[in-house]
Design an enzyme around this catalytic site. Sequence first.
Site, short mmCIF file in Angstrom:
data_model
loop_
_atom_site.label_atom_id
_atom_site.label_comp_id
_atom_site.label_asym_id
_atom_site.label_seq_id
_atom_site.Cartn_x
_atom_site.Cartn_y
_atom_site.Cartn_z
N CYS A 130 26.31 38.85 42.54
CA CYS A 130 26.05 38.94 43.97
C CYS A 130 26.74 37.83 44.75
O CYS A 130 26.63 36.64 44.41
CB CYS A 130 24.54 38.85 44.19
SG CYS A 130 24.05 38.78 45.91
N CYS A 133 26.77 43.37 49.63
CA CYS A 133 26.00 42.32 50.25
C CYS A 133 26.68 40.95 50.15
O CYS A 133 27.05 40.50 49.06
CB CYS A 133 24.65 42.29 49.54
SG CYS A 133 23.59 41.01 50.09
N CYS A 193 20.08 48.03 57.17
CA CYS A 193 19.78 47.08 56.09
C CYS A 193 19.85 45.68 56.69
O CYS A 193 20.88 45.29 57.25
CB CYS A 193 20.81 47.25 54.97
SG CYS A 193 20.61 46.01 53.67
N CYS A 212 21.69 35.57 41.25
CA CYS A 212 22.13 36.75 40.48
C CYS A 212 23.65 36.71 40.34
O CYS A 212 24.36 36.53 41.33
CB CYS A 212 21.71 38.04 41.18
SG CYS A 212 19.93 38.13 41.46
N GLU A 216 24.38 38.95 57.55
CA GLU A 216 24.95 40.30 57.66
C GLU A 216 23.84 41.33 57.83
O GLU A 216 22.75 41.18 57.29
CB GLU A 216 25.67 40.66 56.36
CG GLU A 216 26.92 39.89 56.08
CD GLU A 216 27.53 40.29 54.74
OE1 GLU A 216 28.50 39.68 54.34
OE2 GLU A 216 27.00 41.22 54.07
N CYS A 273 20.95 32.70 49.59
CA CYS A 273 19.89 33.06 48.64
C CYS A 273 19.93 32.09 47.47
O CYS A 273 21.00 31.63 47.08
CB CYS A 273 20.12 34.49 48.14
SG CYS A 273 18.81 35.05 47.03
S1 SF4 Z 1 20.90 40.20 44.53
FE1 SF4 Z 1 21.76 38.50 45.72
S2 SF4 Z 1 20.52 38.42 47.59
FE2 SF4 Z 1 19.38 39.67 46.09
S3 SF4 Z 1 18.03 38.19 45.05
FE3 SF4 Z 1 19.90 38.32 43.81
S4 SF4 Z 1 21.19 36.64 44.59
FE4 SF4 Z 1 19.60 37.00 46.12
#
Ligand code: SF4
Length: 354
Positions: free
Chosen positions: A126, A340, A112, A123, A99, A119
Amino acid sequence: MEIDMEEKKGDLLSFTREELTEYMEKTGQKKFRAVQLYEWLHKKLASDYSEMTNLSKTLREQISSEYEIYPLSILDKVVSKKDGTAKYLMATKDGGVIESVAMNYNYGMSVCISSQIGCRMGCSFCASTLAGLERGLKASEMLAQVYLIQKDMNKRVDNIVVMGIGEPFDNYEQLIRFLGMISDESGLNISQRSITVSTCGLVDKMYEFADEHMGVTLAVSLHAPNDDIRKSIMPVANKYSIDEIMKACRYFSDKTGRRVTFEYSMIHGVNDSGECAKELAGRIKGLLCHVNLIPLNDVDERDYRRSPDEGISVFQNILQKYGINVTIRKGMGSDIDAACGQLRKKYIDKKVTG
Ligand code: SF4
């Protein structure tokens, strides 16, 4: 990071100016041809060899037999009716989906971009990490996000934030290559001061980045005032403590003279109390920094909900009382899944369920 991609043709956009010169010299061409080609690719953003009218047809045919220009294509685009924010879903040559977002501010257009497909940082608030990491993006794939958006919006990109899908410092080598090329004066020539790179706090890379002596702004996704809360939402906190992050931030601002931005997602009942605000203020007092409070976009798969607006204002006031520079991020594109990883996840889910 190893990038394993099966490509029939090479990736022309990934050549730096120096590498392009080397390639041209090897094929018996004059040096200035490399400058012309680089400008076609990175300044005039040509997507087809036929546009490169000052290069001979034979040369164009030779290059096109070996190399493709764009390593990405636009799969989908959703535009917010509220503020014109455009969210792009893009496909890599090996079937990855990422994205990118274009936002219009009164100081210009900000884009962005993603730095990885997925990833692995985990987190818990997310959506980008739900399916793990596929691979890091090549520098050319980061450049292509910016170029495709500039062409599609027919508007110059003024600012870049590397804050989309992925942890940029987990793809460090390609990130540095991208930053060099996007700010190259023979290319789009975007000032490094107009670029922000965001990390979840990979401390060793923060030191390395400070030593690159770039003018780029560093943003750190902090999201908690202490290690206990941070560990409950960000697995990376088990590796690096907030004390270590603060030390690295000090090193960064001493080395570069640039302030650090702390990103702080306001998650209701988790990190948004008055006590948290006071504790945060104590942690960062005296540091050359700015705090960006982010009203969390709800993620269906997670239990977290955004803090009420009133609570966010109270949190902001407390930080201000302690002399901390703090803003609340304007919610852009709230009607188009702008958080995101949400659009990508919907696309992947749809593909899986047919
Ligand atoms: S916020 Fe999402 S994209 Fe950013 S480091 Fe944490 S898991 Fe990865």
